[in-house]
Design a protein around this motif. Structure first.
Motif, PDB file in Angstrom:
ATOM      1  N   PHE A   5      71.134  19.498  -3.918  1.00 51.01           N
ATOM      2  CA  PHE A   5      71.265  20.826  -4.445  1.00 51.01           C
ATOM      3  C   PHE A   5      69.739  21.338  -4.679  1.00 51.01           C
ATOM      4  CE2 PHE A   5      74.497  18.158  -6.597  1.00 51.01           C
ATOM      5  CZ  PHE A   5      75.433  19.333  -6.332  1.00 51.01           C
ATOM      6  N   SER A  10      71.683  25.867  -9.354  1.00 49.98           N
ATOM      7  CA  SER A  10      72.887  25.712  -8.407  1.00 49.98           C
ATOM      8  C   SER A  10      73.627  24.332  -8.360  1.00 49.98           C
ATOM      9  CB  SER A  10      72.105  25.914  -7.060  1.00 49.98           C
ATOM     10  OG  SER A  10      71.371  24.522  -6.833  1.00 49.98           O
ATOM     11  N   ARG A  11      73.089  23.475  -9.031  1.00 51.71           N
ATOM     12  CA  ARG A  11      73.526  22.048  -9.125  1.00 51.71           C
ATOM     13  C   ARG A  11      74.754  22.481 -10.219  1.00 51.71           C
ATOM     14  NH1 ARG A  11      74.354  18.000 -12.473  1.00 51.71           N
ATOM     15  NH2 ARG A  11      72.744  18.868 -13.744  1.00 51.71           N
ATOM     16  N   ALA A  14      77.691  24.708  -8.615  1.00 54.78           N
ATOM     17  CA  ALA A  14      78.307  23.959  -7.619  1.00 54.78           C
ATOM     18  C   ALA A  14      79.253  23.070  -8.065  1.00 54.78           C
ATOM     19  CB  ALA A  14      77.131  23.522  -6.635  1.00 54.78           C
ATOM     20  N   GLU A  15      78.623  22.033  -9.017  1.00 56.30           N
ATOM     21  CA  GLU A  15      79.644  20.911  -9.506  1.00 56.30           C
ATOM     22  C   GLU A  15      80.757  21.612 -10.335  1.00 56.30           C
ATOM     23  OE1 GLU A  15      76.245  17.451  -9.808  1.00 56.30           O
ATOM     24  OE2 GLU A  15      77.047  18.303 -11.693  1.00 56.30           O
ATOM     25  N   GLU A  18      83.127  22.715  -7.835  1.00 59.66           N
ATOM     26  CA  GLU A  18      83.799  21.653  -7.026  1.00 59.66           C
ATOM     27  C   GLU A  18      84.789  20.964  -7.912  1.00 59.66           C
ATOM     28  OE1 GLU A  18      81.416  18.399  -5.132  1.00 59.66           O
ATOM     29  OE2 GLU A  18      83.324  17.324  -4.511  1.00 59.66           O
ATOM     30  N   HIS A  60      78.306  33.121  -7.223  1.00 60.55           N
ATOM     31  CA  HIS A  60      76.955  33.074  -6.596  1.00 60.55           C
ATOM     32  C   HIS A  60      76.519  34.373  -7.084  1.00 60.55           C
ATOM     33  CE1 HIS A  60      80.340  35.539  -4.606  1.00 60.55           C
ATOM     34  NE2 HIS A  60      79.307  36.186  -3.812  1.00 60.55           N
ATOM     35  N   GLU A  72      70.675  28.287  -2.407  1.00 60.13           N
ATOM     36  CA  GLU A  72      71.535  28.077  -3.566  1.00 60.13           C
ATOM     37  C   GLU A  72      73.017  28.424  -3.346  1.00 60.13           C
ATOM     38  OE1 GLU A  72      68.894  28.515  -7.363  1.00 60.13           O
ATOM     39  OE2 GLU A  72      69.422  30.350  -6.224  1.00 60.13           O
ATOM     40  N   ALA A  75      74.855  25.674  -1.445  1.00 57.60           N
ATOM     41  CA  ALA A  75      75.446  24.521  -2.187  1.00 57.60           C
ATOM     42  C   ALA A  75      76.805  24.887  -2.886  1.00 57.60           C
ATOM     43  CB  ALA A  75      74.385  24.163  -3.340  1.00 57.60           C
ATOM     44  N   VAL A  76      76.853  26.187  -3.110  1.00 61.42           N
ATOM     45  CA  VAL A  76      77.955  26.671  -4.100  1.00 61.42           C
ATOM     46  C   VAL A  76      79.239  26.912  -3.215  1.00 61.42           C
ATOM     47  CG1 VAL A  76      78.756  28.463  -5.510  1.00 61.42           C
ATOM     48  CG2 VAL A  76      76.663  27.660  -6.082  1.00 61.42           C
ATOM     49  N   ARG A  79      81.266  23.945  -1.720  1.00 60.51           N
ATOM     50  CA  ARG A  79      82.156  23.456  -2.384  1.00 60.51           C
ATOM     51  C   ARG A  79      83.405  24.397  -2.817  1.00 60.51           C
ATOM     52  NH1 ARG A  79      77.197  21.375  -2.944  1.00 60.51           N
ATOM     53  NH2 ARG A  79      77.191  19.390  -3.454  1.00 60.51           N
ATOM     54  N   SER A  80      83.126  26.043  -2.638  1.00 57.12           N
ATOM     55  CA  SER A  80      84.143  26.727  -2.982  1.00 57.12           C
ATOM     56  C   SER A  80      85.226  26.530  -1.896  1.00 57.12           C
ATOM     57  CB  SER A  80      83.936  28.265  -3.213  1.00 57.12           C
ATOM     58  OG  SER A  80      83.536  28.908  -1.839  1.00 57.12           O
TER      59      SER A  80
END
Ligand SMILES: Cc1cc2nc3c(=O)[nH]c(=O)nc-3n(C[C@H](O)[C@H](O)[C@H](O)COP(=O)(O)OP(=O)(O)OC[C@H]3O[C@@H](n4cnc5c(N)ncnc54)[C@H](O)[C@@H]3O)c2cc1C
Length: 397
Positions: A5, A10-11, A14-15, A18, A60, A72, A75-76, A79-80
């Protein structure tokens, strides 16, 4: 494989995305409302209600209206994409994600209030009207072939023409229409914002295409004496091609991000199959033919991830990233297509059935090698740059 990340915020986002996609969205993948022209409107609404409840709608774009950086965003959005339905559910899908980005950069405050706000909240969908029927000699790979016209009339504009492959036009509330304007010989275009549905924008037919992830499918449209007031011009008159460039690089890259997630899921499914299914007395992965395919997937995925993050970094540094996003689009779409093809093969008969999303990933990635610039067009454009730079360098000794 989803890579580190870039920032703490963003972590966290994104988590959450996910977890939502894996726990809530994946079970919808076999829903009968996933039809050939994309998930049905009531399925989209249901998924978005779930996304709102989970706090992952339009992840986002931050509550103050600012956008995550491209790194960032990668990262998102990766996962989407872990489900083909994920981007639809959390509102990171095409063409809305690219359209929101463009409106955020170019639209006036009043236009943003009217056209952008309902997209960010996920209440409305949008469509981008650029491509025209090849059968009529219209714009495709070459946007300068644009035939749809806009002429000034009573202080506003009148648009006429035909469009093809317009994703999500059926059911969209917001349209961005590209039309030819200007009196010069050089092709010039203007973008117009329109409310949909509109009686002068008629859906002639929905195309039956290889892919099936995008709500509303892809439509052929007749624009028949569409009157657009002057205040609905997006940005400046005759600057349409320049704005198309603003949208282009990030939109290309976000396709790479979302499809990376989907293909990663396909690879997970192939790995699970190869490490549990036996043939000729041993696990499939212990047969070199299958083990090598999974190894090649790993290499292709890692290269794709690096290309995405490299190009995102270039955009974050303030460059238009035209060359870099061309390189990334070719490298990523071709690599991810190879991975899905191997996943189909590893799963045997199940690979071509709709029991898993592997079959859909294969179809979607095949289409991705064409939209947002076919591979050959990007290579052709890169070759032109190589020629210019090489001849220039030779001239300077
Ligand atoms: C699933 C899907 C969704 C789409 N959604 C939208 C949308 O929402 N809005 C929109 O406006 N458009 C959309 N499009 C259209 C898309 O952008 C075009 O299909 C694309 O730009 C190619 O144009 P074309 O289909 O007319 O192909 P053509 O221009 O006819 O090109 C055909 C082929 O010729 C080759 N070619 C072309 N030029 C060159 C060159 N210079 N060098 C070498 N080879 C070349 C390429 O291999 C290309 O695939 C969508 C398309 C698809 C498939």
């Amino acid at each position: 494989m989803l890579t580190a990340f870039p920032t703490e915020r963003s972590r966290k986002i994104a988590e959450r995305v996910e977890r939502f996609v894996r726990d809530v969205v994946v079970p919808y993948e076999r829903d009968p409302r996933c039809v050939s022209h994309g998930p049905s409107p009531d399925l989209v609404n249901e998924l978005r209600a779930e996304a709102r409840a989970a706090g992952v709608m339009t992840p986002h774009i931050l509550p103050d209206g600012s956008h995550l950086t491209q790194l960032e965003t990668a990262a998102v959005l990766k996962r989407s994409g872990l489900s083909p339905l994920g981007p639809v559910a959390v509102n990171t899908m095409a063409p809305d994600e690219g359209n929101m980005y463009l409106l955020g950069k170019v639209a006036t405050a009043a236009q943003q209030q009217r056209f952008l706000a309902p997209l960010v909240s996920g209440e409305a969908r949008s469509a981008f009207f650029m491509t025209e029927p090849a059968e009529e000699g219209g714009a495709g790979s070459d946007p300068s072939m644009l035939q749809t016209t806009a002429v000034r009339d009573c202080g506003g504009w009148v648009l006429r023409g035909r469009k093809k492959f317009i994703t999500g036009a059926e059911g969209a509330k917001v349209g961005i229409v590209m039309a030819r304007t200007g009196d010069t010989e050089r092709a010039q275009a203007t973008m117009f914002l329109v409310d949909l549905p509109h009686p002068a924008i008629r859906i002639e037919r929905l195309l039956d295409t290889i892919d099936s992830s995008m709500p509303g499918g892809h439509a052929q449209i007749l624009i028949d004496d569409l009157r657009v007031p002057a205040e609905q011009v997006l940005g400046e008159v005759n600057e349409g091609f320049r704005y198309a460039q603003v949208r282009l690089s990030p939109a290309r890259l976000s396709h790479c991000m979302r499809w990376f997630g989907t293909v990663m899921r396909a690879d997970e499914i192939a790995r699970a199959y190869a490490t549990t299914r036996k043939a000729f007395g041993k696990l499939l992965i212990d047969h070199e033919g299958i083990g090598f395919m999974l190894a090649e997937n790993l290499i292709d995925m890692q290269q794709a991830a690096l290309m995405i993050d490299w190009c995102a970094g270039v955009l974050d540094a303030g460059s238009a990233g035209t060359v870099e996003s061309s390189m990334a689009k070719v490298a990523v779409s071709e690599a991810l297509f190879r991975v899905t093809d191997r996943c189909v093969q590893i799963l045997g008969g199940n690979g071509v059935s709709r029991d898993t999303i592997v079959e859909q990933a294969f179809r979607e990635l095949r289409a991705f090698r064409i939209y947002d610039g076919p591979t050959e067009v990007h290579k052709w454009s890169l070759a032109k740059n190589i020629k210019r730079d090489t001849l220039e360098a030779a001239r300077h000794g």
